[in-house]
Write an enzyme that holds these catalytic residues in place. Structure first.
Site, PDB file in Angstrom:
ATOM      1  N   ASN A  96      58.218 -19.590  20.185  1.00  0.00           N
ATOM      2  CA  ASN A  96      57.105 -19.211  19.324  1.00  0.00           C
ATOM      3  C   ASN A  96      57.391 -18.498  18.009  1.00  0.00           C
ATOM      4  O   ASN A  96      58.550 -17.749  18.281  1.00  0.00           O
ATOM      5  CB  ASN A  96      56.043 -18.575  20.002  1.00  0.00           C
ATOM      6  CG  ASN A  96      55.541 -19.467  21.156  1.00  0.00           C
ATOM      7  OD1 ASN A  96      55.407 -20.630  21.170  1.00  0.00           O
ATOM      8  ND2 ASN A  96      55.283 -18.640  22.540  1.00  0.00           N
ATOM      9  N   HIS A 109      62.895 -15.166  20.996  1.00  0.00           N
ATOM     10  CA  HIS A 109      63.116 -15.424  22.420  1.00  0.00           C
ATOM     11  C   HIS A 109      62.874 -16.957  22.842  1.00  0.00           C
ATOM     12  O   HIS A 109      61.790 -17.155  22.088  1.00  0.00           O
ATOM     13  CB  HIS A 109      62.140 -14.305  23.414  1.00  0.00           C
ATOM     14  CG  HIS A 109      60.768 -14.416  22.953  1.00  0.00           C
ATOM     15  ND1 HIS A 109      60.236 -13.728  21.821  1.00  0.00           N
ATOM     16  CD2 HIS A 109      59.737 -14.810  23.447  1.00  0.00           C
ATOM     17  CE1 HIS A 109      59.101 -13.724  21.864  1.00  0.00           C
ATOM     18  NE2 HIS A 109      58.765 -14.592  22.814  1.00  0.00           N
ATOM     19  N   HIS A 111      61.779 -19.508  25.612  1.00  0.00           N
ATOM     20  CA  HIS A 111      61.219 -19.559  26.831  1.00  0.00           C
ATOM     21  C   HIS A 111      61.734 -20.941  27.648  1.00  0.00           C
ATOM     22  O   HIS A 111      61.728 -21.821  26.972  1.00  0.00           O
ATOM     23  CB  HIS A 111      59.610 -19.581  27.011  1.00  0.00           C
ATOM     24  CG  HIS A 111      58.784 -18.689  26.178  1.00  0.00           C
ATOM     25  ND1 HIS A 111      58.022 -18.037  27.109  1.00  0.00           N
ATOM     26  CD2 HIS A 111      58.634 -18.189  25.015  1.00  0.00           C
ATOM     27  CE1 HIS A 111      57.561 -16.903  26.287  1.00  0.00           C
ATOM     28  NE2 HIS A 111      57.643 -17.121  25.163  1.00  0.00           N
TER      29      HIS A 111
HETATM   30  P1  DGP Z   1      55.469 -15.053  23.112  1.00  0.00           P
HETATM   31  O1  DGP Z   1      54.102 -15.384  23.058  1.00  0.00           O
HETATM   32  O2  DGP Z   1      56.189 -16.401  22.871  1.00  0.00           O
HETATM   33  O3  DGP Z   1      55.913 -14.022  22.351  1.00  0.00           O
HETATM   34  O4  DGP Z   1      55.996 -14.587  24.616  1.00  0.00           O
HETATM   35  C1  DGP Z   1      56.098 -13.209  24.970  1.00  0.00           C
HETATM   36  C2  DGP Z   1      56.681 -13.262  26.521  1.00  0.00           C
HETATM   37  O5  DGP Z   1      56.916 -11.887  26.654  1.00  0.00           O
HETATM   38  C3  DGP Z   1      55.225 -13.459  27.180  1.00  0.00           C
HETATM   39  O6  DGP Z   1      55.346 -14.371  28.062  1.00  0.00           O
HETATM   40  C4  DGP Z   1      55.417 -12.225  28.312  1.00  0.00           C
HETATM   41  C5  DGP Z   1      56.806 -11.892  27.957  1.00  0.00           C
HETATM   42  N1  DGP Z   1      56.833 -10.306  28.235  1.00  0.00           N
HETATM   43  C6  DGP Z   1      55.980  -9.412  27.538  1.00  0.00           C
HETATM   44  N2  DGP Z   1      56.430  -8.180  27.770  1.00  0.00           N
HETATM   45  C7  DGP Z   1      57.527  -8.145  28.423  1.00  0.00           C
HETATM   46  C8  DGP Z   1      58.146  -6.952  29.442  1.00  0.00           C
HETATM   47  O7  DGP Z   1      57.996  -5.985  28.910  1.00  0.00           O
HETATM   48  N3  DGP Z   1      59.200  -7.525  30.062  1.00  0.00           N
HETATM   49  C9  DGP Z   1      59.364  -8.864  30.257  1.00  0.00           C
HETATM   50  N4  DGP Z   1      60.286  -9.332  31.187  1.00  0.00           N
HETATM   51  N5  DGP Z   1      58.563  -9.851  29.773  1.00  0.00           N
HETATM   52  C10 DGP Z   1      57.585  -9.390  28.696  1.00  0.00           C
END
Ligand code: DGP
Length: 126
Positions: A96, A109, A111
């Site tokens: 995204n 990032h 996914h």
């Molecule tokens: P996006 O909407 O594409 O920016 O996805 C962000 C993702 O990051 C979401 O699926 C949840 C994940 N996320 C948010 N905070 C943390 C965190 O502190 N640790 C981990 N492992 N994932 C996180």
């Protein structure tokens, strides 16, 4: 206009060791860790260690070494999770970007989602 990177974002804090994560794979340039809110049996986030806000930023400004390492790490994660077409039933890869892409964390990032059927690619929410 230049890309703006906010080094207080949550993934920057993970990279600095300020917030814990469940690491799947780490290399010189890349970190792969489990999403905190998994949306599928496999839900791994792959991030470059460099300060890139989005895929377009990374693709434009990262070094060849960073790009190669990032792509190869994605491949290794898919293999380790058993979701490649050589070992399993496939996966969805999502990056995204920005407001229209509904990006919550402003550090690139990817996914990696697998382990179940993902449904159609995009649904309208407006
Ligand atoms: P996006 O909407 O594409 O920016 O996805 C962000 C993702 O990051 C979401 O699926 C949840 C994940 N996320 C948010 N905070 C943390 C965190 O502190 N640790 C981990 N492992 N994932 C996180």
């Amino acid at each position: 206009m230049a890309y703006a990177y906010d080094d207080q974002n949550i993934f920057a804090k993970i990279l600095r060791g300020e917030i814990p994560n469940t690491t799947v794979l780490e290399t010189d340039h890349t970190l792969a860790f489990r999403d905190i809110e998994p949306q599928a049996p496999t839900h791994v986030l792959v991030i470059p260690k460099g300060p890139y806000v989005s895929f377009d930023h990374f693709a434009a400004d990262a070094t060849d070494a960073e790009v190669i390492d990032f792509v190869r790490t994605i491949s290794k994660v898919c293999k380790a999770e058993g979701v490649t077409l050589a070992d399993g039933d496939g996966f969805r890869m999502i990056a995204n970007a920005g407001k229209h892409g509904v990006q919550d964390v402003p550090h690139l990032h990817v996914h990696i989602l697998g382990g179940r059927h993902m449904g159609r690619m995009v649904s309208r929410t407006d």
